[in-house]
Design a protein around this motif. Structure first.
Motif, PDB file in Angstrom:
ATOM      1  N   THR A 155       0.628  -1.100   0.076  1.00 38.55           N
ATOM      2  CA  THR A 155       0.059   0.022  -0.020  1.00 38.55           C
ATOM      3  C   THR A 155       0.798   1.220   0.119  1.00 38.55           C
ATOM      4  O   THR A 155       0.514   2.205  -0.611  1.00 38.55           O
ATOM      5  CB  THR A 155      -1.022  -0.134   1.199  1.00 38.55           C
ATOM      6  OG1 THR A 155      -1.462  -1.352   1.362  1.00 38.55           O
ATOM      7  CG2 THR A 155      -1.867   0.989   1.177  1.00 38.55           C
ATOM      8  N   VAL A 188      -7.441   5.974   0.375  1.00 39.03           N
ATOM      9  CA  VAL A 188      -6.642   4.821   0.845  1.00 39.03           C
ATOM     10  C   VAL A 188      -6.054   5.472   2.250  1.00 39.03           C
ATOM     11  O   VAL A 188      -6.184   4.720   3.208  1.00 39.03           O
ATOM     12  CB  VAL A 188      -5.508   4.451   0.038  1.00 39.03           C
ATOM     13  CG1 VAL A 188      -4.766   3.175   0.614  1.00 39.03           C
ATOM     14  CG2 VAL A 188      -5.999   3.679  -1.347  1.00 39.03           C
ATOM     15  N   CYS A 191      -8.647   5.784   4.792  1.00 41.57           N
ATOM     16  CA  CYS A 191      -9.174   4.526   5.388  1.00 41.57           C
ATOM     17  C   CYS A 191      -8.413   3.684   6.658  1.00 41.57           C
ATOM     18  O   CYS A 191      -8.648   2.878   7.142  1.00 41.57           O
ATOM     19  CB  CYS A 191      -9.530   3.399   4.391  1.00 41.57           C
ATOM     20  SG  CYS A 191     -10.944   4.022   3.427  1.00 41.57           S
ATOM     21  N   ASP A 193      -5.419   2.561   5.786  1.00 43.97           N
ATOM     22  CA  ASP A 193      -4.846   1.296   5.182  1.00 43.97           C
ATOM     23  C   ASP A 193      -3.256   1.438   4.728  1.00 43.97           C
ATOM     24  O   ASP A 193      -2.589   0.514   4.208  1.00 43.97           O
ATOM     25  CB  ASP A 193      -5.336   1.050   3.927  1.00 43.97           C
ATOM     26  CG  ASP A 193      -7.024   0.540   4.115  1.00 43.97           C
ATOM     27  OD1 ASP A 193      -7.100  -0.021   5.132  1.00 43.97           O
ATOM     28  OD2 ASP A 193      -7.621   0.682   3.277  1.00 43.97           O
TER      29      ASP A 193
END
Length: 539
Positions: A155, A188, A191, A193
């Motif tokens: 990520t 992203v 969130c 993450d």
């Protein structure tokens, strides 16, 4: 005991208590070497609390450890972070060297997932190209990195590469696609993450900077609030409080929070290296100029210029505010010839039109306003459209067309109001009032002047306030008569108690007046108040 401290460090790092994690790893390392994966957590903790050199040393140690153990994949990832950290540290030569080391390691070891790191780094580097082909290459490499990173669950690399891809698209003129790419990366981040906090900070800074460059005030405001909340939740955080603070200062200034904008700009200047202080100094110059602190503005623009940030158009507008119209016109004409690129010209032209209108250079004011309107049609931005409509109204009024000017300026004031930008709205309303006065509608003019005056007083926009019809120019700027009494006595060296005795007030009241003075003038000390009194000849 050392193992316990290592576990403590892991827990603190997971809880984003970075100083505590740093101290736990340091204590553990005195007795037994901290393992490689924990060295990365230790290094990130050090970086996040501002100990950049220590972070680089720990990362280098981790890289050597992975390499000696034959662990090519974590060694490659550590080389990536070394390149990343050196770039943030302002050392592009070492960053490039670590990027080459990363590429060689990935190639020699035949690593697959880590190829995303190589593509991501090369894509980011290609963004510095001045040629469209170079920017296209940046986009291509960033896309490749994303395609490798996402299936591998990387990520961090996917988000960083999406940021680079977004900027590449913006540079290529694909505004909607670029902003969408940046929003995807931020989704992203929001969130939760993203495993590495460094990436969060980079993402916030990147998207706010892009929003401001694209003149998207609503987007910049939204992400600034999110970034402020994130930083507030991590009081130990030191990076992302330099250049990012400049962006936050700009947003606060647009929103009308000038004291808050000044605080952010000052802090940014304190955080940035001397070579990088130009944007913060320019922003300080803007805030001082708008508040009428011309001496401070002059110095800030000088520092910005020395640090490589051109001091215009702010310095040009300062000259105009100082009554040095000829100097402002010379700068405006030079900048009009020198400035290229739609984004750069959209920043210059509002000031250019203002200067030319003040100098009664009718053709140049009209030409600048028309070009700005053309740019607004090509670049979808509510802010740019409001600037263009304002410029058209200003040029028309200068040409003696008060009727059409009033229509444009009324439209502009509504647009500024909808954008939530009080200073620009007040300036449009002041000019609208002048149009109404020229048309003989004194009642309508009075209403516009009244609204503008209230906004200027609230903001502390002393020069604009003094320029309103019916306003007596006052070197005291936004200060009330009683505040002037207090600050004059402070400038003479009197204590709060002595000021209270002289003015027959309580010490508490004097302190309150002095606090108001500090807030209105954007200063923080008696010495600064004294300097203001002497600079403006208020004794």
């Amino acid at each position: 005991m050392p193992q316990t401290m290592i576990e403590e460090g892991r827990r603190f790092y997971a809880a984003q208590a970075w100083m505590a994690a740093l101290e736990a790893f340091e204590r553990a390392d005195r007795d037994v070497p901290v393992p490689g994966p924990d060295l990365l957590s230790w290094a990130f903790s050090a970086f996040l609390v501002g100990r950049e050199q220590q972070s680089l040393e720990i990362l280098t140690r981790a890289f050597r450890g992975f390499l000696d153990a034959g662990d090519a994949a974590p060694a490659a990832r550590t080389a990536f972070w070394l390149a990343f950290a050196h770039e943030m540290h302002g050392d592009p030569v070492r960053a490039e060297a670590w990027g080459r080391r990363l590429a060689a390691l990935v190639e020699d070891a035949g690593l697959d997932a880590e190829r995303a790191l190589v593509c991501s780094g090369l894509g980011h580097a290609a963004l510095s190209s001045s040629e469209p082909a170079g920017i296209e290459r940046a986009l291509e490499l960033s896309r490749q990195a994303i395609e490798i990173a996402r299936p591998a669950g990387d990520t961090d690399t996917a988000v960083l590469s999406s940021l680079s891809a977004g900027w590449a698209l913006l540079r290529l003129g694909r505004r909607a696609a670029g902003l969408a790419e940046l929003d995807e990366a931020m989704a992203v981040v929001n969130c939760g993450d993203v495993p590495t906090p460094l990436v969060n900070g980079v993402a916030y800074c990147s998207v706010i900077s892009a929003s401001l460059r694209m003149l998207d005030v609503a987007r910049a405001r939204e992400w600034t609030m999110a970034a402020s909340d994130w930083c507030a939740g991590h009081p130990e955080l030191v990076p992302f409080r330099g250049e990012c603070l400049v962006h936050r200062s700009v947003v606060k200034m647009l929103d009308g929070d000038w004291p808050g904008a000044l605080t952010e700009a000052v802090r940014a200047g304190e955080r940035l290296r001397a070579a990088d202080v130009g944007p913060a100094s320019y922003q300080l110059g803007e805030l001082h100029r708008l508040a009428g602190r011309f001496t401070e503005a002059e110095e800030a623009y000088r520092v910005a210029n020395s640090a490589g940030r051109r001091p215009e158009p702010g310095l040009m507008l300062l000259r105009l505010a100082q009554g040095r119209t000829d100097a402002a016109v010379l700068s405006a004409r030079r900048l009009e010839r020198e400035t290229e690129g739609d984004v750069e010209r959209s920043e210059l032209l509002p000031a250019y039109v203002e200067v030319m209108a003040a100098a009664s250079a009718l053709e140049e004011a009209h030409s600048g306003a028309e070009e700005l309107l053309s740019l607004a049609r090509a670049l979808p931005s509510a802010l740019l459209t409001a600037r263009a409509v304002t410029a058209i109204g200003t040029a028309r009024f200068t040409a003696g067309d008060a009727v059409d000017a009033a229509g444009s300026l009324r439209d502009a004031s509504i647009r500024w109001h909808e954008l939530g930008l009080p200073y620009s709205e007040a300036r449009s309303r002041a000019q609208l009032g002048r149009c109404y006065a020229a048309l003989g509608d004194d009642e309508a003019a009075s209403l516009e002047f009244e609204a503008a005056r209230a906004a200027f007083e609230r903001l502390g926009a002393a020069p604009d306030l003094a320029a309103l019809p019916g306003s007596a120019p006052s070197p005291s700027g936004p200060l009330t008569a009683r505040e002037m009494d207090v600050v004059r006595l402070v400038a003479k060296g009197l204590t709060n108690r002595a000021v209270a005795e002289r003015l027959v007030l309580s010490e508490k009241t004097v302190a309150r007046h002095l606090a108001n003075v500090y807030s209105k003038l954007g200063i923080a000390s008696r010495a600064a108040a004294t300097a203001y009194v002497y600079d403006h000849g208020l004794l």
